[in-house]
Design an enzyme around this catalytic site. Sequence first.
Site, PDB file in Angstrom:
ATOM      1  NE  ARG A 112       0.914   9.480  -2.775  1.00  0.00           N
ATOM      2  CZ  ARG A 112       0.840   8.600  -3.756  1.00  0.00           C
ATOM      3  NH1 ARG A 112       1.912   7.954  -4.135  1.00  0.00           N
ATOM      4  NH2 ARG A 112      -0.314   8.354  -4.344  1.00  0.00           N
ATOM      5  CG  MET A 157      -1.917  -0.975   1.363  1.00  0.00           C
ATOM      6  SD  MET A 157      -2.830  -0.657   2.868  1.00  0.00           S
ATOM      7  CE  MET A 157      -4.178   0.292   2.234  1.00  0.00           C
ATOM      8  CB  CYS A 158       2.542   3.249  -1.796  1.00  0.00           C
ATOM      9  SG  CYS A 158       3.668   4.638  -1.686  1.00  0.00           S
ATOM     10  CG  LEU A 159      -3.296   5.345   0.018  1.00  0.00           C
ATOM     11  CD1 LEU A 159      -4.693   5.434  -0.540  1.00  0.00           C
ATOM     12  CD2 LEU A 159      -2.951   3.924   0.390  1.00  0.00           C
TER      13      LEU A 159
END
Lengths: 607, 152
Positions: B94, B88-90
């Site tokens: 980030r 997950m990268c949001l």
Amino acid sequence: MAEDTTDDEREEELSSIKAIYPDELIVDPHDPFSASIDILVAPATPLAVVFPHPVDGAPPTTLPPSPTSQLGAPPSVQPKRDIHNLSYLPPLRLQLTLPDGYPSAAAPKFRLSTSPPWIPEKLLQKLQKEGVGLWEEYGREQVLFSYITHLQDAAERGFDLGEDRVLELSLDMKIGLLDYDIKTKKKVFDQGTYDCGVCLEPKKGSSCYQLPRCSHVFCVQCLQDFYNDCISSGDVNGVKCLSPGCGQEKEIPGVKRKKKPDRLLTPSELLQIPLETAMVQRYVEMKRKKKLESDKSTIYCPRTWCQGAARSKKYPKITDLSQITESDDEASDDETAVEEKANPGKDAKPKGAPETDRLAICEDCNYAFCRVCMQGWHGEFVRCWPRDASELTEEERASMNYILAHTSPCPTCSVPCQKSHGCNHMSCFQCKTHFCYLCSAWLNADNPYEHFNQEGRPCYQRLWELEEGDDGNGNVHFNGIRGAEAAAQRAAQAAVDIQNQEIDAAEDQEIPPPAPEPPAPLVPAPVFAQPNGRQAANQVPRENVRRNPRDPGQERAAHGGGGRYPLMEANQMGLQRFLQLVRDDEEDEWDSDELEDEDDEFAIPER
Amino acid sequence: MAAARKRILKEYTECSNDTPPGMKINFDEQNMTEWEILMDGPEQSVYSGGHFKLRLTFPNEYPFKPPVVSFKTKIYHPNVSNDDKGSMCLGMLRPDAWKPPNKVISVLHLVRTLLIEPNVDDAIEASIASEFKDNKKGFEKTAKEWVKQYAK
């Protein structure tokens, strides 16, 4: 009430006050019924004070809707305003004396003062009277505690001084008051305890730092760790307040703001945290470098080993950290934006640079060069052309090719010279320099032929080669620049063809296949052992090779690529290196030496 | 690093006192930079009934760098990469958006919120995102099937 109890009452009152304010109340050692107490003045809302501007020349600015207060300040004449909101002001000192007969028979004596005297004398007298009034009101009872509380309340309201008008003070109090405010704030901050949001530890204020712009507090250790990490890893854009969302909420929708919402910390803030000077220096330099790099109008030094940016007023080179201020940063940010707007096509057309602005000086190596043609500085009065190959027309490029193939540059002024006939001892039409057509070596005017008479030299006994003129037909082996260029040109021929078709790709062009073997050293021309006969022999062998005499020691990278070094020795290793340079800088050669092709001219004037 | 461990420990205490609903944290003091999180699919979401295993990895630079969240259990979700990483990268995860004062507890809340309401504008799986937008029924069907298949 008995007389003898009076003393007790005074003593009792003072000792109870002393118990309440153990540090603050100071009893006069000479008079047990005299004492003084400093009352902290920290108004609930900071008190706005104004000092007259030291330079009182500007027309007075108008006051905010001026009140007609009892104190009746004439609003008409106001010096320029210099408003400060002070959270702490020097304490109000209450000196009290309880005379014989207090409290029942005699009124207490109060004297109020501040240092410096920032509370108007009228107000102090009013407050003093209030003390006595209070005593009366209380039915001549012990009144000290009530009075002190009364003064404290008044202090918290800022003595109502800021209520309907700004307190005006004389200029000589300014430093004292501002200093007191700052120091007290710092003291209060240091005594406080803060939860550092990074290490999640409660920390004493003295080991914390409050970011001045947003007031967020973090512990010094975490700030140092974080910013040092950012700067060492090159992430200068991370050097801002750590608090999530900090700075973003301040953006007002609809209001255009050029400033980025989350601003980077200034060097002075970093130094205050404190970060090490070397680290801050690095930060400042990286920030500047980023700005330079993002500014398309930045011009870089043409020397391949340097490539520093040209000196610029917009981003002055950083010498002293203390001179870097926040306002500098902002100003340059804005300037950049404005300039980019104003000159959208500026970068595309370097030609458009005004003649007088052509001089650029590298900030790193101090090389002076022309920002249009990227050659060494040629003075204001020389016409020159941009060095970008794409700027040249087919015709110009063809001329350039011809010039490179069929002329030798003068070692002094670099003007291309073409030999129409005769021997290889040349004399530059422009600067009268004597030089060798084969290798562009500088020749001693007193004995130019010595060059061709030294055994073992590449030009030995070659004075008369190419006697019929340099029309490109002779299979002559050149040395020095010509030699390097000739070889490079053959090697790069394929590249040049592609370049002509795909100009845009020219810059990133792959180096063509390895250069062919440089031509084997020529067998010395057998016949003309003594060309011209005279002066040639028996001279003291002295080699007068000058490397780029106009700017000694400087590589003329812009002109003719790296290959314009007069290469005296036919050193194969050196030659290979030059070939490489020449090929790498291929487009540099489509340069300013724009010429007419007039074969019958001995040498061709530079236009 | 010592400071990081101290902080992770503190955060664990905070998280275990106030664990988001349906979550369980397996914490290993020997290896406190890797948390295993067991999470029930939120009831109001299509993942209801599923049990998801997540791994939360703290980088050495924590809290200067964000923790890394990855789904060990396969999940059909626009914001979770559809590979064996399940990353997950949001948002705050980030690296450029992460701020050191952000905490794991808010990361956990973020994950839970995303299961309830995927963020299609910041999707890692574009095809799932467009399906979510254009064919929600189809999306829900696949998501539920995956729950049955992988998250029981």
